[in-house]
Design an enzyme around this catalytic site. Structure first.
Site, PDB file in Angstrom:
ATOM      1  CG  ASP A 177      23.181 -45.473  -8.763  1.00  0.00           C
ATOM      2  OD1 ASP A 177      22.555 -44.407  -8.689  1.00  0.00           O
ATOM      3  OD2 ASP A 177      22.898 -46.479  -8.084  1.00  0.00           O
ATOM      4  CG  ASP A 202      19.632 -41.288  -8.282  1.00  0.00           C
ATOM      5  OD1 ASP A 202      18.832 -41.790  -9.084  1.00  0.00           O
ATOM      6  OD2 ASP A 202      19.729 -41.656  -7.094  1.00  0.00           O
ATOM      7  CD  GLU A 203      19.174 -45.998 -11.227  1.00  0.00           C
ATOM      8  OE1 GLU A 203      19.961 -46.933 -11.485  1.00  0.00           O
ATOM      9  OE2 GLU A 203      18.192 -46.137 -10.480  1.00  0.00           O
TER      10      GLU A 203
END
Length: 388
Positions: free
Chosen positions: A6, A101-102
């Site tokens: 993350d 983003d993850e």
């Protein structure tokens, strides 16, 4: 073993990297107050004032009047996300992105080549920093659920490994609110029962949890035992591609919901085009504060990966086919399934010339994001979109 990686305050961190004068200052990436904007990302400095993502820009400004507000550059962030994913795929082909983003990574089959799961996690973390000058928090565990909790525990720049024989010892002391799906209302029920940790919840009889929460009770019980058998499924092998976000605060403002929804749809559409997938079924998922989850789906006349067509179908479901409720929304999701790569001559929501224009627009946006990391084309409704 599974990694959950993350990125830390991703949008804001990218802006700080590109403009070092922002480091140490309160930074918000989001829309304007005048445009009824919403916070897309908040760096860790501004979070100390109580600002967080999904908050209205107006409230964020009241909490931190001196914050620096930057308009989102979604295409640019998507390009940086692609660079991060290229690093992931050098260690394993089993990458399941959740958003820009993850992602989850299954590195079980890579340990003979690159070392233990923990070593792989550290190598990826180092590569992201050395090549892109961004920090990531990494959780390493034998399940998605535990890995995701682990990655969040020591943010920013965190690294937490949970060995298979230590899962229960890891989970038991954590607040019950760490369980997926336990929101404010559910948390209040647990609080009245004096259940404040996952360990205390684990001791409750399964039948009692079902009495209190229905099918969600079994979900809580399994997670409390560390049971999560879901596999990491790459986009190209998935029967559906979806994206969802859980808001830090429940949202009722239609303009803010619409802005977030546009971002979800664009990410899903871009992932579909990356793998040359077209889908025929569109679905939304909405979760309310009482944990009631509602899904609605719509079958399209023909398969598509055109952003505008998917967006129009999704907005129809979100605003016209959900039950009329006064409750705000805690979770919002969008997905596409029933993939079919064949082209047909039927019309969908637009005439064929317009469809061709939309396909060309998507191709241009994807090419620019791929080559240059940013786009001169901005979709009409974004995180700073005014109410129509």
């Amino acid at each position: 073993m599974i990694l959950h990686i993350d990125m830390d305050a991703f949008y804001a961190s990218v802006e700080e990297r590109d403009n070092p004068s922002l480091v140490g200052k309160p930074v918000i990436v989001g829309g304007s107050v005048e445009g009824r904007g919403v916070v897309a990302a908040a760096n860790y400095v501004v979070r100390e004032f109580g600002v967080h993502s999904a908050m209205s820009a107006a409230r964020a400004q009241r909490l931190c009047p001196h914050a620096i507000v930057i308009k989102p550059r979604i295409e640019y962030y998507a390009e940086v996300s692609r660079q991060i994913r290229e690093i992931f795929e050098q260690f394993t082909p089993l990458v399941e992105p959740l958003s820009l983003d993850e992602a989850f990574l299954d590195v079980t089959g890579s340990e003979d080549l690159f070392g233990s799961a923990a070593e792989i996690g550290r190598k990826i973390k180092y590569r992201i920093w050395s090549e892109l000058k961004l920090t990531a928090s990494v959780g390493v565990a034998n399940s998605k659920f535990v890995a995701k909790i682990a990655s969040a525990l020591k943010k920013p720049d965190g690294f937490v490994v949970v060995d298979a024989d230590a899962v229960q010892a890891f989970l038991d002391p954590l607040p019950v609110g760490r369980l997926w799906g336990v929101g404010r209302v559910t948390g209040q029920v647990f609080d009245r029962l004096a259940i404040r940790t996952i360990g205390q919840l684990r001791q409750m009889p399964l039948n009692r949890l079902k009495e209190l929460f229905g099918t969600a009770g079994e979900h809580y019980w399994q997670l409390a035992q560390g049971i999560d058998g879901r596999k990491v499924v790459p986009d190209r092998e998935a029967k559906s591609i979806s994206n969802e976000t859980t808001f830090a605060e429940d949202i009722s403002d239609p303009a803010i919901l619409r802005a977030w929804f546009v971002d979800l749809v664009e990410q899903v559409a871009r992932r579909m085009r990356r793998h040359d997938l077209k889908g025929r079924s569109v679905e939304i998922k909405v979760r309310f504060p009482d944990f009631q989850t509602v899904t609605r789906s719509l079958t399209l006349a023909e398969p598509t990966n055109i952003t505008r067509e998917l967006l129009e179908a999704g907005l129809e479901l979100l605003f016209n086919r959900l039950p009329q409720r006064q409750q705000p929304i805690r979770l919002l999701g969008f997905g596409v399934s029933r993939f079919d790569g064949s082209e047909k001559s039927q019309q969908l929501l637009f005439d064929q010339p317009d469809r061709q224009r939309q396909q060309q627009l998507d191709r241009i946006a994807d090419q620019i994001a791929e080559k240059f990391g940013k786009s001169a084309i901005h979709r009409g409704t974004r995180l700073d979109k005014s109410r129509d």
